[in-house]
Enzyme design. Structure first.
Site, PDB file in Angstrom:
ATOM      1  N   ASP A  93       2.395  -6.959 -12.549  1.00  0.00           N
ATOM      2  CA  ASP A  93       3.484  -7.476 -11.750  1.00  0.00           C
ATOM      3  C   ASP A  93       3.655  -8.954 -12.109  1.00  0.00           C
ATOM      4  OD1 ASP A  93       4.385  -7.152  -8.201  1.00  0.00           O
ATOM      5  OD2 ASP A  93       5.527  -7.713  -9.996  1.00  0.00           O
ATOM      6  N   GLY A  95       4.440 -11.781 -10.312  1.00  0.00           N
ATOM      7  CA  GLY A  95       4.007 -12.896  -9.476  1.00  0.00           C
ATOM      8  C   GLY A  95       4.933 -13.224  -8.325  1.00  0.00           C
ATOM      9  N   ASP A 147      10.976 -12.129 -10.376  1.00  0.00           N
ATOM     10  CA  ASP A 147      12.064 -12.005  -9.409  1.00  0.00           C
ATOM     11  C   ASP A 147      11.772 -12.849  -8.181  1.00  0.00           C
ATOM     12  OD1 ASP A 147      11.105  -8.849  -7.815  1.00  0.00           O
ATOM     13  OD2 ASP A 147       9.886 -10.406  -8.744  1.00  0.00           O
ATOM     14  N   ASP A 267       3.024   2.483  -7.418  1.00  0.00           N
ATOM     15  CA  ASP A 267       1.708   1.842  -7.280  1.00  0.00           C
ATOM     16  C   ASP A 267       1.506   1.514  -5.806  1.00  0.00           C
ATOM     17  OD1 ASP A 267       3.497  -0.789  -7.405  1.00  0.00           O
ATOM     18  OD2 ASP A 267       1.520  -1.339  -6.608  1.00  0.00           O
ATOM     19  N   CYS A 305     -11.350  19.407  -3.436  1.00  0.00           N
ATOM     20  CA  CYS A 305     -11.373  18.199  -4.273  1.00  0.00           C
ATOM     21  C   CYS A 305     -12.576  18.211  -5.207  1.00  0.00           C
ATOM     22  CB  CYS A 305     -11.434  16.955  -3.374  1.00  0.00           C
ATOM     23  SG  CYS A 305     -11.506  15.400  -4.299  1.00  0.00           S
ATOM     24  N   CYS A 307     -13.885  15.461  -6.720  1.00  0.00           N
ATOM     25  CA  CYS A 307     -14.474  14.118  -6.878  1.00  0.00           C
ATOM     26  C   CYS A 307     -15.951  14.135  -6.488  1.00  0.00           C
ATOM     27  CB  CYS A 307     -13.705  13.111  -6.018  1.00  0.00           C
ATOM     28  SG  CYS A 307     -14.250  13.027  -4.309  1.00  0.00           S
ATOM     29  N   CYS A 310     -16.816  14.683  -2.768  1.00  0.00           N
ATOM     30  CA  CYS A 310     -16.628  16.042  -2.243  1.00  0.00           C
ATOM     31  C   CYS A 310     -17.570  17.038  -2.906  1.00  0.00           C
ATOM     32  CB  CYS A 310     -15.180  16.487  -2.451  1.00  0.00           C
ATOM     33  SG  CYS A 310     -14.028  15.501  -1.466  1.00  0.00           S
ATOM     34  N   HIS A 336     -12.656   9.131  -4.021  1.00  0.00           N
ATOM     35  CA  HIS A 336     -12.000  10.324  -3.458  1.00  0.00           C
ATOM     36  C   HIS A 336     -10.501  10.103  -3.287  1.00  0.00           C
ATOM     37  CE1 HIS A 336     -10.869  13.706  -1.014  1.00  0.00           C
ATOM     38  NE2 HIS A 336     -10.290  12.837  -0.199  1.00  0.00           N
TER      39      HIS A 336
HETATM   40  C1  LIG Z   1      11.799  -8.144  -2.940  1.00  0.00           C
HETATM   41  C2  LIG Z   1      10.966  -7.517  -3.966  1.00  0.00           C
HETATM   42  C3  LIG Z   1      10.263  -7.042  -4.729  1.00  0.00           C
HETATM   43  C4  LIG Z   1       9.387  -6.487  -5.749  1.00  0.00           C
HETATM   44  N1  LIG Z   1       9.111  -7.501  -6.730  1.00  0.00           N
HETATM   45  C5  LIG Z   1       7.905  -7.577  -7.352  1.00  0.00           C
HETATM   46  N2  LIG Z   1       7.779  -8.365  -8.466  1.00  0.00           N
HETATM   47  N3  LIG Z   1       6.850  -6.908  -6.889  1.00  0.00           N
HETATM   48  C6  LIG Z   1       6.915  -6.161  -5.737  1.00  0.00           C
HETATM   49  C7  LIG Z   1       5.738  -5.639  -5.167  1.00  0.00           C
HETATM   50  C8  LIG Z   1       5.829  -4.928  -3.980  1.00  0.00           C
HETATM   51  N4  LIG Z   1       4.882  -4.362  -3.156  1.00  0.00           N
HETATM   52  C9  LIG Z   1       5.568  -3.846  -2.106  1.00  0.00           C
HETATM   53  N5  LIG Z   1       4.982  -3.223  -1.038  1.00  0.00           N
HETATM   54  C10 LIG Z   1       3.549  -3.213  -0.869  1.00  0.00           C
HETATM   55  N6  LIG Z   1       6.884  -4.020  -2.216  1.00  0.00           N
HETATM   56  C11 LIG Z   1       7.085  -4.707  -3.367  1.00  0.00           C
HETATM   57  C12 LIG Z   1       8.259  -5.194  -3.937  1.00  0.00           C
HETATM   58  C13 LIG Z   1       8.153  -5.931  -5.112  1.00  0.00           C
END
Ligand SMILES: CC#C[C@H]1NC(N)=Nc2cc3[nH]c(NC)nc3cc21
Length: 371
Positions: A93, A95, A147, A267, A305, A307, A310, A336
């Site tokens: 990501d 930042g 962003d 994620d 499961c 893992c 389990c 798990h």
């Molecule tokens: C406004 C905006 C936006 C998105 N921009 C970037 N760079 N990373 C993110 C990470 C996130 N994690 C969650 N929720 C846990 N929502 C997210 C949204 C973003």
């Protein structure tokens, strides 16, 4: 082994897509769930254990790694893959979200964001150009655009202003990323819950052109109903021949609903973070292993499961090691939960391939309702 980054759609069932992302470091089966390895580790897991759960790719964070140990130090030591002993693909990501959610004394300008580290209060500046440089130094396979993430709650005017700044930053990110065969830059769609702003953002990103497109601005407390209402249109606004990545999602039923609406990658810290607190995800719903009712239960957490937790331990044992705060507790339950998430993705990939996603989804919800 390929030297290129490529996405192939291999099937579709309704809006749910089956695909494969090829990278020089390996293939990513989609729909894919990415375990979060924020500070160069998926907490409580050895990398080989993360691989054993079936994860093809994991997530790292520019914000955390730039502050400690620094991108330059990781680069000098051979890059993030070597540093953390994970040779499969890594998405990082950019930042922006972590600056908004973690840093203090932020100053936003057209240039970027100046902020103080939440670790030691040191001063830092992130710009699209610096974020691209950091992610290049880390050796990230999939780089996210830098962003602007507005503090919430935010009115439509603030969301509109923030989205347009993020689109200008997306263009700067593209320019700064340069020509890096085998590596990908993903744009991030913004616009909150506003369909017209999301459409404007999608058009702006398409005009710039990216190897993949993320849906940003969700999983920020809007709730599942509002998120699904947004996902009923947002994925369709993005190029259908590129991966669609929903950032920060989510609970198992969030993930199923997102795949159903055309999302390819997700994620979330939930499986690992809740594993450390004793919350286990199972086919029949969530089990809080610290609850006294598990103290004498000889059964495994989840019969279905594979893992280590389990296969080899009882609920009574897991209850005991959580109650006594033994380190093995977080290790076993994190494994798990990550295995449960990967099995969920594998189940959906098989259902899409067989054209039985609707039946699979009905079975998913029925097993949870049965409790
Ligand atoms: C406004 C905006 C936006 C998105 N921009 C970037 N760079 N990373 C993110 C990470 C996130 N994690 C969650 N929720 C846990 N929502 C997210 C949204 C973003």
């Amino acid at each position: 082994m390929t030297t290129r980054f490529a996405f192939e759609k291999l099937g579709q069932d309704g809006k749910a897509r089956l695909g494969r992302i090829s990278t020089p470091r390996g293939e990513i089966r989609t729909p894919a769930f990415m375990p979060v390895g924020t500070a160069a580790t998926v907490k409580a897991m050895m990398p080989e254990s993360v691989a054993a759960t079936g994860a093809d790719i994991l997530l790292g964070n520019t914000y955390h790694l730039m502050l400690r140990p620094s991108a330059e130090r990781i680069d000098r030591l051979g890059g993030l893959h070597r540093f953390m002993n994970w040779e499969r693909p890594i998405l990082t990501d950019s930042g922006g979200f972590q600056v908004m959610s973690l840093a203090s004394l932020r100053k936003l300008t057209e240039e970027g964001v100046r902020f103080k580290s939440h670790i030691d209060g040191s001063d830092h500046m992130l710009t699209p150009e610096r974020s691209m440089e950091i992610q290049r130094l880390l050796g990230s396979d999939i780089v996210m655009c830098f962003d602007e993430c507005p503090a919430l709650p935010a009115d439509r005017g603030r969301i509109e202003e923030s989205m347009r700044l993020s689109m200008r930053w997306a263009a700067r990110s593209r320019e700064a990323f340069g020509d890096r065969p085998g590596h990908a830059l993903f744009g991030i769609q913004q616009g909150g819950l506003e369909e017209d702003l999301r459409a404007e953002s999608a058009r702006a990103l398409r005009d710039i052109g990216f190897e993949g497109y993320a849906i940003g601005g969700l999983a920020v407390g809007e709730g599942q109903e509002a998120m699904f209402a947004c996902l009923d249109h947002a994925p369709d606004q993005l190029p259908e021949d590129r991966p669609r990545y929903l950032m920060g999602v989510g609970k198992p039923d969030d993930i199923v609903g997102a795949v159903k609406r055309g999302v390819d990658m997700m994620d979330c810290v939930l499986p690992s973070r809740s594993g450390r607190t004793g919350q286990a995800f199972t086919r029949h719903g969530v089990v809080n292993i610290k609850n006294a009712r598990h103290a004498d239960d000889p059964r495994p957490l989840d019969e279905g499961c594979s893992c280590p937790a389990c296969r080899s331990y009882s609920r009574a044992y897991l209850h005991h090691v959580f109650r006594s705060q033994e380190m093995i507790s977080g290790m076993l339950l994190t494994w798990h939960n990550l295995q449960y998430y990967q099995d969920l993705m594998a189940g959906m990939r098989a259902a899409i391939a067989a054209g039985t996603f609707a039946d699979w989804e009905a079975g998913f919800h029925a097993a949870r309702a049965a409790g």
